[in-house]
Write a protein that holds these residues in place. Structure first.
Motif, PDB file in Angstrom:
ATOM      1  N   THR A  17      -4.330 -25.848 -14.997  1.00 37.93           N
ATOM      2  CA  THR A  17      -3.535 -26.995 -14.550  1.00 37.93           C
ATOM      3  C   THR A  17      -2.070 -26.814 -14.929  1.00 37.93           C
ATOM      4  O   THR A  17      -1.160 -27.077 -14.125  1.00 37.93           O
ATOM      5  N   LEU A  18      -1.828 -26.340 -16.145  1.00 35.80           N
ATOM      6  CA  LEU A  18      -0.460 -26.105 -16.604  1.00 35.80           C
ATOM      7  C   LEU A  18       0.232 -25.026 -15.776  1.00 35.80           C
ATOM      8  O   LEU A  18       1.417 -25.148 -15.434  1.00 35.80           O
ATOM      9  N   VAL A  19      -0.499 -23.964 -15.450  1.00 37.18           N
ATOM     10  CA  VAL A  19       0.060 -22.886 -14.620  1.00 37.18           C
ATOM     11  C   VAL A  19       0.520 -23.457 -13.281  1.00 37.18           C
ATOM     12  O   VAL A  19       1.646 -23.214 -12.820  1.00 37.18           O
ATOM     13  N   ASN A  20      -0.339 -24.237 -12.631  1.00 37.77           N
ATOM     14  CA  ASN A  20      -0.024 -24.772 -11.310  1.00 37.77           C
ATOM     15  C   ASN A  20       1.170 -25.726 -11.349  1.00 37.77           C
ATOM     16  O   ASN A  20       2.060 -25.667 -10.482  1.00 37.77           O
ATOM     17  N   GLY A  32       5.045 -16.127 -19.065  1.00 41.99           N
ATOM     18  CA  GLY A  32       3.955 -15.494 -19.795  1.00 41.99           C
ATOM     19  C   GLY A  32       2.678 -16.303 -19.748  1.00 41.99           C
ATOM     20  O   GLY A  32       2.703 -17.546 -19.746  1.00 41.99           O
ATOM     21  N   ALA A  33       1.555 -15.601 -19.669  1.00 41.34           N
ATOM     22  CA  ALA A  33       0.233 -16.234 -19.732  1.00 41.34           C
ATOM     23  C   ALA A  33      -0.599 -15.419 -20.705  1.00 41.34           C
ATOM     24  O   ALA A  33      -0.724 -14.201 -20.563  1.00 41.34           O
ATOM     25  N   CYS A  34      -1.149 -16.089 -21.695  1.00 37.87           N
ATOM     26  CA  CYS A  34      -1.867 -15.372 -22.765  1.00 37.87           C
ATOM     27  C   CYS A  34      -3.285 -15.910 -22.889  1.00 37.87           C
ATOM     28  O   CYS A  34      -3.518 -17.121 -22.823  1.00 37.87           O
ATOM     29  N   GLY A  38      -9.406  -9.728 -25.314  1.00 36.82           N
ATOM     30  CA  GLY A  38     -10.503  -9.282 -24.473  1.00 36.82           C
ATOM     31  C   GLY A  38     -10.813 -10.189 -23.310  1.00 36.82           C
ATOM     32  O   GLY A  38     -11.723  -9.906 -22.526  1.00 36.82           O
ATOM     33  N   ASN A  39     -10.050 -11.284 -23.141  1.00 34.80           N
ATOM     34  CA  ASN A  39     -10.366 -12.246 -22.080  1.00 34.80           C
ATOM     35  C   ASN A  39      -9.284 -12.313 -20.997  1.00 34.80           C
ATOM     36  O   ASN A  39      -9.338 -13.183 -20.132  1.00 34.80           O
ATOM     37  N   ALA A  40      -8.321 -11.412 -21.042  1.00 31.09           N
ATOM     38  CA  ALA A  40      -7.242 -11.447 -20.048  1.00 31.09           C
ATOM     39  C   ALA A  40      -7.599 -10.712 -18.759  1.00 31.09           C
ATOM     40  O   ALA A  40      -6.881 -10.832 -17.758  1.00 31.09           O
ATOM     41  N   ASP A  41      -8.694  -9.970 -18.763  1.00 36.81           N
ATOM     42  CA  ASP A  41      -9.100  -9.234 -17.558  1.00 36.81           C
ATOM     43  C   ASP A  41      -9.316 -10.205 -16.392  1.00 36.81           C
ATOM     44  O   ASP A  41      -9.952 -11.255 -16.537  1.00 36.81           O
ATOM     45  N   GLY A  42      -8.795  -9.841 -15.235  1.00 37.73           N
ATOM     46  CA  GLY A  42      -8.968 -10.660 -14.047  1.00 37.73           C
ATOM     47  C   GLY A  42      -7.927 -11.746 -13.893  1.00 37.73           C
ATOM     48  O   GLY A  42      -7.896 -12.434 -12.872  1.00 37.73           O
ATOM     49  N   LEU A  43      -7.065 -11.920 -14.907  1.00 40.27           N
ATOM     50  CA  LEU A  43      -6.003 -12.919 -14.819  1.00 40.27           C
ATOM     51  C   LEU A  43      -4.742 -12.253 -14.282  1.00 40.27           C
ATOM     52  O   LEU A  43      -4.209 -11.324 -14.886  1.00 40.27           O
ATOM     53  N   SER A  44      -4.268 -12.707 -13.136  1.00 37.97           N
ATOM     54  CA  SER A  44      -3.083 -12.130 -12.506  1.00 37.97           C
ATOM     55  C   SER A  44      -2.219 -13.246 -11.934  1.00 37.97           C
ATOM     56  O   SER A  44      -2.695 -14.064 -11.139  1.00 37.97           O
ATOM     57  N   ILE A  45      -0.970 -13.316 -12.386  1.00 37.01           N
ATOM     58  CA  ILE A  45      -0.045 -14.350 -11.918  1.00 37.01           C
ATOM     59  C   ILE A  45       1.259 -13.669 -11.539  1.00 37.01           C
ATOM     60  O   ILE A  45       1.878 -12.980 -12.365  1.00 37.01           O
ATOM     61  N   ASP A  46       1.701 -13.841 -10.318  1.00 39.61           N
ATOM     62  CA  ASP A  46       2.915 -13.193  -9.834  1.00 39.61           C
ATOM     63  C   ASP A  46       4.123 -13.569 -10.682  1.00 39.61           C
ATOM     64  O   ASP A  46       4.340 -14.753 -10.995  1.00 39.61           O
TER      65      ASP A  46
END
Length: 260
Positions: A17-20, A32-34, A38-46
């Protein structure tokens, strides 16, 4: 002036929600998004650095405001890392004990730090007006509260319920820990005069409901706050982040400071 933002727990419900909302605000820039290790896989933000190492991220985004709605232990650790690098922090995590709050106070001496168990403008306005209601009604009115949240919530009572109940106790001149009652069961006898009951309901996807009862002779007053969406809390956190970006260290700020 654009405020740079780093969001912790970006894959979670509040984090997403915060990202959006950050991306939709022209006064904010998501840098930045943290996630947890080991849980950052699959997270992609332009246009945004994605990582599971906050200590490695912060030197690349000097001055960016961190927003943390994770867990008490993580938020305390976040504040320490932020103090090391000089990044302001907005903490919306609930369930912090006194020792963890003291750790935030310590970090606040080194970097601008904001903490509120509830970011809602409505709840924080209630905290300002409730003492007047308590004092006007007088000591004949018994005070109770019921709070309801979704079934995934881990802490009980909610941080908001505790903050509201502490506000009621202070208005009566009571120490909350001396008068609180978070559970009633069995033959418990008459209700003591100096008591505030806070009862917890959990189920479904309720974002957050808090109802305060004032039981008096021949009448009762109910004051209810209902959060309809997580955007309520996310918007409050982003408002706090904009404000905090121009503040100095030395105090653990709260939503009252932003509203005032």
């Amino acid at each position: 002036m654009t405020t740079d933002i780093v969001i912790l727990g970006a894959k979670g419900r509040m984090g997403n929600t915060l990202v959006n909302l950050t991306q939709a605000d022209d006064d904010l820039r998501l840098v930045g998004a943290c996630e947890r290790p080991g849980n950052a896989d699959g997270l992609s933000i332009d246009g945004c650095i994605v990582t599971d190492d906050l200590d490695e991220l912060l030197p690349q985004v000097p001055g960016a405001v961190i927003i943390d709605f994770t867990s008490p232990e993580t938020s305390v650790a976040t504040a320490k890392v932020a103090a090391k690098h000089g990044n302001p922090v907005v903490v919306g995590t609930t369930g912090l004990n006194k020792e963890e709050q003291a750790e935030l106070e310590k970090s606040a001496q080194e970097v601008p730090l904001f903490w509120a168990p509830n970011m809602s403008v409505g709840v924080n306005t209630l905290l300002k007006v409730l003492p007047a209601l308590v004092q006007a009604l007088g000591s004949e009115y018994d005070m109770e509260m019921v709070e309801t949240h979704h079934k995934m919530k881990k802490d009980s009572p909610s941080g908001t319920a505790l903050k509201l109940a502490q506000c009621l106790a202070e208005a009566r001149g009571w120490e909350y820990d001396d008068v609180k009652n978070h559970c009633r069961d069995g033959i418990i006898g008459e209700r003591p005069h100096e008591e505030i009951g806070v009862q917890t309901l959990r189920g479904g996807d309720v974002v957050g409901d808090h109802t305060m009862f004032f039981f008096g002779p021949g009448e009762r007053i109910e004051v209810t706050h209902r959060a309809h969406s997580r955007e309520t809390f996310a918007s409050g956190a982003l408002r706090a982040a904009k404000w905090l970006s121009s503040q100095s260290s030395g105090k653990l700020y709260a939503m009252a400071d932003v509203i005032e």
